[in-house]
Design a protein around this motif. Structure first.
Motif, mmCIF file in Angstrom:
data_model
loop_
_atom_site.group_PDB
_atom_site.id
_atom_site.type_symbol
_atom_site.label_atom_id
_atom_site.label_comp_id
_atom_site.label_asym_id
_atom_site.label_seq_id
_atom_site.Cartn_x
_atom_site.Cartn_y
_atom_site.Cartn_z
ATOM 1 N N GLU A 1 -31.857 -15.843 -19.928
ATOM 2 C CA GLU A 1 -31.446 -15.175 -21.154
ATOM 3 C C GLU A 1 -32.483 -14.158 -21.610
ATOM 4 O OE1 GLU A 1 -30.305 -16.414 -25.744
ATOM 5 O OE2 GLU A 1 -29.980 -17.856 -24.124
ATOM 6 N N PRO B 1 -24.317 -4.558 -23.211
ATOM 7 C CA PRO B 1 -23.586 -5.437 -22.292
ATOM 8 C C PRO B 1 -23.758 -6.908 -22.633
ATOM 9 C CG PRO B 1 -25.661 -4.807 -21.313
ATOM 10 C CD PRO B 1 -25.591 -4.082 -22.636
ATOM 11 N N THR B 2 -22.864 -7.710 -22.116
ATOM 12 C CA THR B 2 -23.014 -9.168 -22.175
ATOM 13 C C THR B 2 -23.201 -9.669 -20.756
ATOM 14 O OG1 THR B 2 -20.609 -9.443 -22.063
ATOM 15 C CG2 THR B 2 -21.615 -9.402 -24.253
ATOM 16 N N ALA B 3 -23.932 -10.757 -20.617
ATOM 17 C CA ALA B 3 -24.260 -11.263 -19.281
ATOM 18 C C ALA B 3 -22.996 -11.625 -18.502
ATOM 19 C CB ALA B 3 -25.167 -12.481 -19.397
ATOM 20 N N ALA C 1 -32.133 -10.014 -21.725
ATOM 21 C CA ALA C 1 -32.397 -9.274 -22.956
ATOM 22 C C ALA C 1 -33.411 -8.153 -22.709
ATOM 23 C CB ALA C 1 -32.903 -10.220 -24.033
ATOM 24 N N SER D 1 -31.727 -5.376 -20.650
ATOM 25 C CA SER D 1 -30.767 -4.673 -21.502
ATOM 26 C C SER D 1 -31.484 -3.738 -22.465
ATOM 27 C CB SER D 1 -29.919 -5.679 -22.286
ATOM 28 O OG SER D 1 -29.000 -5.024 -23.114
#
Length: 363
Positions: A87, A109-111, A91, A94
């Motif tokens: 996580e 974006p989301t994982a 982050a 990103s």
């Protein structure tokens, strides 16, 4: 006569010239069909396509040409499909691209469940089912059972080698045509036995060594953009030559107009090998984006870095911002011209004929 080789005889084509398969959505059925219709082997890079898209692409190519064509896939390297980020790592990566996303109005974006562009096993099943005349591979041979099934179904197999050891491994795996991919080539380095950075052999050093090491026909690739390169490759023992960047600049390719324009500028003479865009070593024109990304102390491996940069590269192409794109290009870009595929192919034939006659003329 230079036109008749084991390669042309095996495929029933007129000229020993292959259009390089472009990944990242840069291929087009129009370009591949134009090259095949002209008597060469047109190619389509399908590594980001899903199974249904592969079937549709092969079907469309069959409506555009009755001649042999090639569909290309990337073989995943061991462990690649399972790569992930924690996580905090997600982050951080990103955040690295937050300002670039804002520049193009892209959301954060989301994982994802997986960073892989596509499921290779399902892609391979679709290729076998669709039966393109030629199926080519980079980053190693596909599984042995798939090689045998393709042979049973009449699909000619071709794969890229960046070293002599890789060429020998491909022949032992049952691959019928070996592409000797020199470090001059644009795009990703398709090494699979050793790290790409340890497998950088120039095209015209690599060709004769691979020709001496394998019994199957060899296709030379990398830094070949006109007939002088084609003739030189054949004189060194290759049975064919693959031309990439010159066809990438053609009207029919799916490269952006900005990318095509950059390929014919004097600045295209300066290319670099970089992992910055995708996490995998690739050659492209030096751009502000490349130099900015190369400041990173660490670059996540492919396909993670590619997953993060893909939306940005697509947005930059759409916005006509080539300085923010990955401008894949080989080292012979200084020979490239803007033209149609038919004009490019005709020029290749003419200049190969001229170089071949010159080599045969008495001194």
């Amino acid at each position: 006569m230079w036109r008749r080789t084991r390669f042309t005889q095996r495929l029933g084509i007129d000229y020993p010239i292959v259009q390089g398969p472009f990944g990242s959505g840069l291929s087009s059925t129009r370009l591949a069909a134009a090259v095949s219709n002209a008597g060469g082997l047109g190619s389509y890079g399908a590594h980001i396509l899903g199974p249904e898209e592969i079937r549709a692409t092969v079907a469309e190519l069959r409506t555009r040409t009755g001649r042999p064509f090639n569909l290309n896939l990337w073989v995943p390297l061991p462990g690649e499909a399972a790569l992930t980020l924690t996580e905090s790592e997600f982050a951080a990566e990103s955040a690295r691209f937050a300002s670039a996303r804002a520049e193009f109005g892209l959301p954060a974006p989301t994982a994802p469940a997986t960073y892989a562009a596509a499921d290779f096993s399902r892609q391979l099943e679709a290729v076998i089912e669709a039966r393109p005349p030629v199926a080519s591979f980079v980053f190693g041979p596909p599984p042995q059972a798939a090689v045998e099934e393709m042979k049973r179904r009449g699909i000619v197999t071709m794969a890229a080698a960046t070293t002599v050891d890789e060429a020998v491994a491909l022949e032992r795996a049952g691959i019928e045509l070996v592409v000797a991919s020199g470090s001059d080539a644009g795009g990703h380095r398709p090494s699979f036995l050793r790290a790409a950075g340890e497998s950088l052999v120039g095209t015209f050093s690599l060709i004769p060594q691979i020709v001496d090491a394998v019994s199957v026909p060899v296709i030379a690739a990398g830094g070949i953009a006109d007939g002088r390169g084609v003739a030189a490759a054949l004189m060194l023992g290759a049975d064919g030559a693959q031309v990439g960047t010159a066809f990438l600049a053609c009207d029919e390719s799916n490269a952006s107009e900005g990318h095509k324009a950059e390929l014919v500028k004097p600045s295209a003479r300066w290319t670099s090998l970089t992992r910055a865009y995708t996490g995998r070593l690739a050659r492209g024109i030096r751009t502000p984006m490349m130099m900015e990304l190369e400041r990173d102390a660490e670059v996540p491996p492919y396909p993670i870095r590619a997953w993060f940069t893909s939306p940005l590269r697509k947005a930059a192409a759409k916005a006509a911002r080539p300085e923010r794109q990955a401008l894949w290009s080989g080292q012979a870009a200084g020979l490239v011209r803007r033209r149609t595929a038919a004009q490019c192919f005709a020029a290749l034939i003419e200049t190969t004929e001229r170089a071949w006659r010159r080599s045969a003329a008495p001194s």
